[in-house]
Design a protein around this motif. Sequence first.
Motif, short mmCIF file in Angstrom:
data_model
loop_
_atom_site.label_atom_id
_atom_site.label_comp_id
_atom_site.label_asym_id
_atom_site.label_seq_id
_atom_site.Cartn_x
_atom_site.Cartn_y
_atom_site.Cartn_z
N THR A 121 46.00 24.77 24.27
CA THR A 121 47.14 24.39 23.44
C THR A 121 48.44 24.98 23.94
O THR A 121 49.39 25.10 23.18
N GLY A 122 48.49 25.33 25.17
CA GLY A 122 49.75 25.79 25.73
C GLY A 122 49.64 27.14 26.40
O GLY A 122 49.86 27.28 27.59
N TRP A 127 53.14 30.85 23.31
CA TRP A 127 51.96 31.04 22.46
C TRP A 127 51.93 32.45 21.92
O TRP A 127 51.71 32.68 20.73
N GLN A 128 52.16 33.44 22.79
CA GLN A 128 52.10 34.83 22.34
C GLN A 128 53.19 35.14 21.33
O GLN A 128 52.98 35.88 20.37
N VAL A 134 53.44 35.05 13.48
CA VAL A 134 52.55 34.84 12.34
C VAL A 134 51.94 36.17 11.89
O VAL A 134 51.85 36.45 10.69
N ARG A 135 51.52 36.98 12.85
CA ARG A 135 50.92 38.27 12.49
C ARG A 135 51.94 39.15 11.77
O ARG A 135 51.60 39.79 10.75
N SER A 136 53.17 39.18 12.24
CA SER A 136 54.20 40.00 11.61
C SER A 136 54.47 39.53 10.19
O SER A 136 54.58 40.35 9.26
N LEU A 137 54.57 38.23 9.99
CA LEU A 137 54.83 37.69 8.65
C LEU A 137 53.67 37.99 7.72
O LEU A 137 53.87 38.40 6.57
N GLY A 188 44.34 30.45 24.80
CA GLY A 188 44.33 28.99 24.78
C GLY A 188 43.40 28.36 25.79
O GLY A 188 43.33 27.13 25.89
N GLY A 189 42.69 29.16 26.57
CA GLY A 189 41.78 28.61 27.57
C GLY A 189 40.33 28.77 27.19
O GLY A 189 39.96 29.72 26.49
#
Length: 254
Positions: A121-122, A127-128, A134-137, A188-189
């Motif tokens: 997916t990229g 991606w990172q 998301v983790r921070s939020l 993503g792999g």
Amino acid sequence: MIQTVQSADGTTIAYELAGSGPALILVGGALNNRHSAASLVPLLADAFTVVSYDRRGRGDSTNTPPYAVDREVEDLQALAAAADGPVHLYGHSSGGILSLEAAAVGIRVGKVAVYEPPYLTGGGDDWQAFVDKVRSLADSGRGSEAVEAFFRHAGAGFDPGMTRAPWWPALVSLAHTLPYDLTLSADGGVPADRFAGIAAPVLALHGGSSDSWAAAAATAVAAAVQDGRKNVIDGQAHAVAPDAVAPVLLEFFR
């Protein structure tokens, strides 16, 4: 009726059973709990003992930090040990990745089916950065913003009106588990070297109406394992309809 098993680290995993026959564990993806596949269960229960469970940190299951993929694999091992004989696994989205990781470490599985595991997916810096955001939020208690960021990046579409929907609070309550699913996707792999040890038959599925990454991921998974095959479900996207995927699963697992 809710039942429980204890995982290796003491986490309590809640699950329910339906039907009879060989055990088939449903492994949900991001923002899912054991009720998310409720419409699929009766379509499979005539042929299998369907196991629906809350992944750690969700629903009636407990949580033991820090998170690691190995801990979630141990949860599946505990569920499999409670069943009579080898189990089949069906994983949707990141639940598909978890199913493959479990098969790779030698859980006694009969067959494994996965629908659109989010590989390819990229990756890279974008991606990172998304994972870190998301983790921070989620870690700062801003669950609604974490779910919104996840939807926007995942291409699922986001409408601000969604936050006023009656089901939105249930998603927000699971926001703290989003980093778990993103950890499963790693870079993503497809980890082909690790999955080369999977001897159980694997069916990698994707929807005919899904984005191109889904077909690429299914192709890569089928090629990585020893006995892999790929199939497309026409007219379906990532949120595959139960009545579309159930006949495919029944044919494969039987």
